[in-house]
Structures are given as C-alpha cells and as structure tokens.
Motif scaffolding. Structure first.
Motif, PDB file in Angstrom:
ATOM      1  N   MET A 264       1.024  -1.057   0.390  1.00 44.10           N
ATOM      2  CA  MET A 264      -0.082  -0.004  -0.136  1.00 44.10           C
ATOM      3  C   MET A 264       1.192   0.958   0.244  1.00 44.10           C
ATOM      4  SD  MET A 264      -3.027  -1.495   2.725  1.00 44.10           S
ATOM      5  CE  MET A 264      -3.625   0.799   2.926  1.00 44.10           C
ATOM      6  N   PHE A 265       1.813   1.189   1.139  1.00 48.84           N
ATOM      7  CA  PHE A 265       2.913   2.383   0.832  1.00 48.84           C
ATOM      8  C   PHE A 265       3.542   2.855  -0.550  1.00 48.84           C
ATOM      9  CE2 PHE A 265       6.536   5.026   2.221  1.00 48.84           C
ATOM     10  CZ  PHE A 265       6.646   5.663   2.410  1.00 48.84           C
ATOM     11  N   VAL A 266       4.157   1.657  -0.892  1.00 46.93           N
ATOM     12  CA  VAL A 266       4.696   1.749  -2.469  1.00 46.93           C
ATOM     13  C   VAL A 266       3.467   2.206  -3.128  1.00 46.93           C
ATOM     14  CG1 VAL A 266       5.348   0.664  -4.518  1.00 46.93           C
ATOM     15  CG2 VAL A 266       6.453   0.437  -2.102  1.00 46.93           C
ATOM     16  N   ALA A 267       2.351   1.887  -3.790  1.00 43.50           N
ATOM     17  CA  ALA A 267       1.574   2.355  -4.078  1.00 43.50           C
ATOM     18  C   ALA A 267       1.015   3.838  -3.923  1.00 43.50           C
ATOM     19  CB  ALA A 267       0.040   1.507  -4.449  1.00 43.50           C
ATOM     20  N   LEU A 268       0.705   4.212  -2.728  1.00 44.71           N
ATOM     21  CA  LEU A 268       1.045   5.753  -2.865  1.00 44.71           C
ATOM     22  C   LEU A 268       1.690   6.714  -2.995  1.00 44.71           C
ATOM     23  CD1 LEU A 268      -0.713   7.090   0.831  1.00 44.71           C
ATOM     24  CD2 LEU A 268       1.945   7.707   0.140  1.00 44.71           C
ATOM     25  N   ALA A 269       2.825   6.283  -2.613  1.00 39.27           N
ATOM     26  CA  ALA A 269       4.016   6.976  -3.024  1.00 39.27           C
ATOM     27  C   ALA A 269       4.198   7.018  -4.197  1.00 39.27           C
ATOM     28  CB  ALA A 269       5.006   6.135  -2.756  1.00 39.27           C
ATOM     29  N   GLY A 270       3.558   5.940  -4.763  1.00 37.60           N
ATOM     30  CA  GLY A 270       3.688   6.323  -6.918  1.00 37.60           C
ATOM     31  C   GLY A 270       2.411   7.186  -7.707  1.00 37.60           C
ATOM     32  N   MET A 271       1.619   6.600  -6.292  1.00 35.29           N
ATOM     33  CA  MET A 271       0.358   7.635  -7.238  1.00 35.29           C
ATOM     34  C   MET A 271       0.692   9.187  -6.965  1.00 35.29           C
ATOM     35  SD  MET A 271      -3.094   5.780  -5.897  1.00 35.29           S
ATOM     36  CE  MET A 271      -3.746   6.692  -5.874  1.00 35.29           C
ATOM     37  N   LEU A 272       1.588  10.590  -5.001  1.00 37.32           N
ATOM     38  CA  LEU A 272       1.372  11.081  -5.207  1.00 37.32           C
ATOM     39  C   LEU A 272       2.499  11.453  -6.161  1.00 37.32           C
ATOM     40  CD1 LEU A 272       1.625  10.448  -1.166  1.00 37.32           C
ATOM     41  CD2 LEU A 272      -0.256  12.122  -2.406  1.00 37.32           C
ATOM     42  N   LEU A 273       4.061  10.531  -6.703  1.00 40.38           N
ATOM     43  CA  LEU A 273       4.952  11.102  -7.266  1.00 40.38           C
ATOM     44  C   LEU A 273       4.098  11.489  -8.257  1.00 40.38           C
ATOM     45  CD1 LEU A 273       7.905   8.653  -6.861  1.00 40.38           C
ATOM     46  CD2 LEU A 273       7.894  11.310  -6.782  1.00 40.38           C
ATOM     47  N   VAL A 274       3.393  10.520  -9.244  1.00 39.15           N
ATOM     48  CA  VAL A 274       2.832  11.118 -10.534  1.00 39.15           C
ATOM     49  C   VAL A 274       1.973  12.316 -10.790  1.00 39.15           C
ATOM     50  CG1 VAL A 274       1.137  10.170 -11.940  1.00 39.15           C
ATOM     51  CG2 VAL A 274       2.392   8.804 -11.560  1.00 39.15           C
ATOM     52  N   GLU A 275       1.440  13.300  -8.769  1.00 42.14           N
ATOM     53  CA  GLU A 275       0.768  13.734  -9.137  1.00 42.14           C
ATOM     54  C   GLU A 275       1.885  14.805  -9.074  1.00 42.14           C
ATOM     55  OE1 GLU A 275      -2.893  17.085  -9.061  1.00 42.14           O
ATOM     56  OE2 GLU A 275      -2.542  14.248  -9.650  1.00 42.14           O
ATOM     57  N   GLY A 276       2.723  14.444  -8.406  1.00 40.07           N
ATOM     58  CA  GLY A 276       3.659  16.256  -8.079  1.00 40.07           C
ATOM     59  C   GLY A 276       4.625  16.315  -9.518  1.00 40.07           C
ATOM     60  N   ILE A 277       4.422  15.323 -10.519  1.00 41.08           N
ATOM     61  CA  ILE A 277       5.054  15.324 -11.403  1.00 41.08           C
ATOM     62  C   ILE A 277       4.230  16.341 -12.804  1.00 41.08           C
ATOM     63  CG2 ILE A 277       5.909  13.964 -13.792  1.00 41.08           C
ATOM     64  CD1 ILE A 277       7.098  11.820 -12.035  1.00 41.08           C
ATOM     65  N   LYS A 278       3.179  15.546 -12.613  1.00 43.10           N
ATOM     66  CA  LYS A 278       2.268  16.632 -13.093  1.00 43.10           C
ATOM     67  C   LYS A 278       2.716  18.329 -13.107  1.00 43.10           C
ATOM     68  CE  LYS A 278      -1.090  12.829 -13.910  1.00 43.10           C
ATOM     69  NZ  LYS A 278      -3.006  12.576 -13.505  1.00 43.10           N
TER      70      LYS A 278
END
Length: 500
Positions: A264-278
C-alpha cells in the motif's frame, strides 16, 4: 476533487474571527479532537491487559499475541487514513467525512465492551474504519484554516497537538479510576467500563463538531454537486462492508499485514509522485522529500509505540511502582507522555521561534526526534542492565517515568511538525491523500512495533533479560537512523524548495 473544488482549495481561507491570536475554528477543532483522543487513549492502557486477562486466562504467554493484535490494530487505524483521505478529497467532503467517521468509531468502542473475542475484534475493525474517516481529515482542516504562508501555521498545529494530549492525559486517569476504584478492583479492573467511557467520549466529539462546524464558513464542505444524502448513504454502506475486511486483516497476523501495508505504501508513493510530476519539477521534488521523511517516520513509531504494548507489561511486572504512599497504577503511565507534551510543547514552540536563523530545518527536527527516542531506550538499557533490584527483580519507578519524558521531547520535534509539513509539501489536489500517507507510514511503524513488542515479551512473557535484549536493539536502530537523517538533511531541504 472536481475542478471547482480544486480552485476553491487554492483560494485563501475565509476571514475568520480571531481567538487568542488564531482563527476561531481552531478551538472548535481542538475540542473535537480532544474528545476523540479521550476516546482513543482511554482504551490504550487497557487493551493488551484485557486481551491477556479475558482471552488467555491471565497467562503471561498471552502477552505476545496481545502485543501483535495491538500493533496490527494501530497499524490499520493509521492505514485506513489513506482511504479516508480519498473519500474526503474526491467524494464526500471533509466535514461529512468527520461526522460519518465519528459514528463508526463510537459504535466500535461500545462493541469492544462485549466480552466475546469475535465481537471484540469486529469492534476493533469498526474503530479502524471510523478513524480512517476522522483522524487525517480533522488534521487537514487545521491546515485549511490558515493561508499557506501564514507564520502562525506551525504554532496552530502545535496548539492542536496539545488538544490531542489533553484528551490523552485525562482519559487513562479517569478510566482507570472508573475501572478499578468504582466498578472493579485493582486486581480485577472492570475493563468494559473503560470501553464504554471511551464510547461516550466519542459521542461528545461527534456532537461538538456537528454543532461547531458552521464556524468553518464552508471550508471542508462537500465537493460541488455532491451535497445530497446519497453519497452519505453510499459511504455508510461502504464503511459497513469494510468492517469484515478489516476484521480479516486483523486475523491474518502481523507478518502478513506488514506485507500488505508495504505494498500500500509503495502504491501511495507512486500516486503522489505521478501527481507531483504532473505539477512540475518543484512539486515532484517536494513529494520526494516528503516520502523520504515518511520512511524515517516509520522508524520513529516502531519504537515509540511500545507505550501501549511492551512498556505496559514492563510497567505492570518489572517497574517498582510502590511510591511509599501509594502504588502508581499501570494505566497512569499512559498519561505521563501527555503531561510532558502539555508542559514542553509551548516551550519547544517558543524555542524554535527564538532560535531564529539557527532554527533546525524540518529534516533535522525529525533527526532530533529519532535521536531523543533512542536516548529513552538507552536509559532503559542502563536500568535493565545495572539497576534491577536483586530482591524484587524490578527497576526503579523513575526510570520508566523519565523514558516517557525523553520520548516526548522527540515526539515534539517530529509529530506536530510532520502534520504541518504534509499540508505544505503534498500536491494541492491530494492534501488529504498526502495526510493519509503520513498516517500510513505511522501505521507501518505501529505494526512493526507490535512485532517488536512480541519479541521483547517472548513466548513465555516479559523478563528483565528479554526486555534488555529488545531495548538494546531499539537504541542502536534509532541512533543510527537519527544520525543518518541528520547527514541527509541538506539534500532533503534542497528538495523542499524553501518550505520551512
């Protein structure tokens, strides 16, 4: 959130009336959180003792499974914040999420008063689901009543954190008196009274927020087009369906749960990173900085949260609680941390301001928090290694008392700063989700704390030798982690792009 909600989030907060130098809604949120924490910490001292007494016949061998259940329960409490953040951000709105969460938490607290193991675990699962909608969202609302650049923001979070600790200070004292002095005895506390009192506290929190939410002047209301009752019903149904899922996760055991939480933590980190990159390079870097600090947050809570598990057994069996004029109740140790926070919080907040340009960066404050946690374990190492009374086989009362104070200094360097940090570094559209990430990292630490507590107790119950072995490991892990974060601080601060 919808585009309209996102735009609204970018606007400054409404012009609030001020009370004691802060927006008036802060004090309403303060008291709502006070009663929620009264409920949450009211059961904290009793859970592992109750599990051993009620479901293991008082056998010390029940300490290890009790510690594992306690750690898993706390982990799920914080992990549920991810889903609560998503529901609040994108579907229900902050205010209504808090109200629904309060209803489920109150129901769960009353359920655990039933002396049946299945109902007890279902009650814990219900508390978990409710807390996911309540805890991260009310913290997010504190951030939303201040402008991003408002210099009072960190002080507001520190005041809010004192509300948490006032509730946490009073509840173990009151619930212990109710359980042992009024409805039971010292030898056989009426634990169900503890749980019922906590449930009543949660009901008070529910009504306090319900009556006071108009002060927010629209902040945290439902997203545009989502004001009808349909979404509330849907969330109630979804929460009810989630309870047996959480029950199943509790039944899986701490080791399996750790794998799930990590995924769950890895998935959350990925989602936040994607939003940050955008949102561009700066937003991406801020998310990376936030995630690094999340990782160190796991380490801190893995050892700090021994308070409700191994420290409880330590206090009950290995600490000399005879003060001459009274025997200090085991439950009251749960209030020591809160008293320390209330005393030290304004001093430390004042100290950060007075330090001016010497004020440590956020990463270095976190490093200090971890190091102070390590120093608390150093004191336990010394006490268990050289201060055990050969006649009673117990360590002096002052040592565990001092441990809670030392840990509290570390907590004040880390926890209120962390809540504020998330509101500054998380992508604007996913602030609630980012807060959920903060609580998930805390949850992972709490699950590890249960595994660690099980190691400290061993299969036959805690001894001075098993405690010394476990707490020695805790000291070295924390000191190495804290020093490492200090060394990484300049790099992390660079990624934060001026956020202080």
């Amino acid at each position: 959130m919808s585009g309209a909600a996102t735009s609204a989030a970018a606007l400054p907060p409404p012009a609030y009336d001020q009370l004691l130098g802060h927006p008036k809604p802060l004090w309403m949120l303060f008291m709502s959180e006070f009663w929620e924490r009264f409920a949450f910490y009211g059961i904290r001292w009793a859970l592992v003792l109750y599990i051993v007494a009620q479901f293991h016949g008082g056998d010390a061998a029940g300490q290890q499974p009790a510690g594992l259940i306690y750690g898993s329960y706390l982990a799920l409490v914080y992990a549920a914040a991810i889903f609560g953040g998503l529901v609040a951000d994108k579907y229900l709105g902050y205010q209504r999420s808090i109200l629904v969460g309060a209803v489920f938490m109150a129901a769960g607290l009353f359920m655990i008063a039933v002396p049946n193991e299945t109902v007890f675990k279902l009650g814990l699962a219900t508390i978990v689901v409710g807390n996911g909608l309540f805890k991260p969202i009310i913290s997010t609302l504190v951030g939303k009543i201040y402008a991003t650049a408002d210099e009072r923001r960190d002080s507001g979070f520190t005041i809010f954190y004192m509300g948490i600790n006032l509730g946490a200070m009073i509840s173990p004292i009151l619930t212990q008196i109710l359980a042992a002095k009024i409805f039971g005895t010292e030898a056989m506390p009426a634990y169900k009274v503890v749980f019922i009192a906590a449930g009543i506290g949660m009901v008070i929190s529910l009504f306090w927020f319900w009556l006071g939410r108009a002060q927010l002047k629209g902040v945290g209301e439902a997203p545009e087009g989502a004001n009808g009752i349909g979404r509330i019903v849907a969330v109630f149904v979804g929460c009810a369906a989630a309870v047996p899922v959480v029950y199943a996760l509790l039944a899986m055991g701490a080791a399996t749960l750790q794998i799930i939480l990590t995924v769950m933590f890895v998935a959350l980190a990925g989602m936040l990173l994607v939003e940050g990159i955008k949102n561009g390079a700066q937003a991406r870097d801020k998310v990376i900085a936030m995630l690094i600090i999340f990782a160190f947050n796991i380490l801190f809570w893995m050892f700090f949260e021994q308070a409700g598990s191994s420290f409880t057994f330590l206090a009950d069996q290995i600490v000399n609680r005879d003060l001459g004029f009274m025997t200090f109740p085991t439950a009251w140790f749960q209030s020591v941390n809160s008293v320390a926070i209330i005393v030290l919080a304004p001093l430390i907040a004042w100290g950060w301001v007075k330090m001016g340009s010497w004020n440590p960066s956020i990463p270095r404050k976190f490093g200090l928090g971890i190091i102070f946690n390590g120093l608390a374990f150093l004191l336990l190492m010394i006490a268990l290694g050289s201060m055990v009374d050969p006649e009673t086989m117990k360590i002096p009362f002052w040592t565990l008392f001092a441990v809670y104070w030392i840990q509290s200094i570390g907590e004040l360097c880390l926890s209120p700063i962390g809540l504020s940090m998330v509101t500054k570094l998380a992508p604007l559209r996913l602030v609630g989700f980012g807060m959920g990430g903060w609580f998930l990292s805390t949850g992972i630490g709490n699950n590890l704390s249960g595994i660690f507590a099980g190691h400290v107790s061993g299969e036959g119950g805690m001894t001075a030798a098993s405690a010394l072995s476990g707490y020695t490991f805790g000291f070295w892990a924390l000191v190495i982690g804290g020093v490492s974060l200090f060394l990484l601080a300049p790099l992390i601060q660079k990624l934060m792009h001026g956020v202080k």
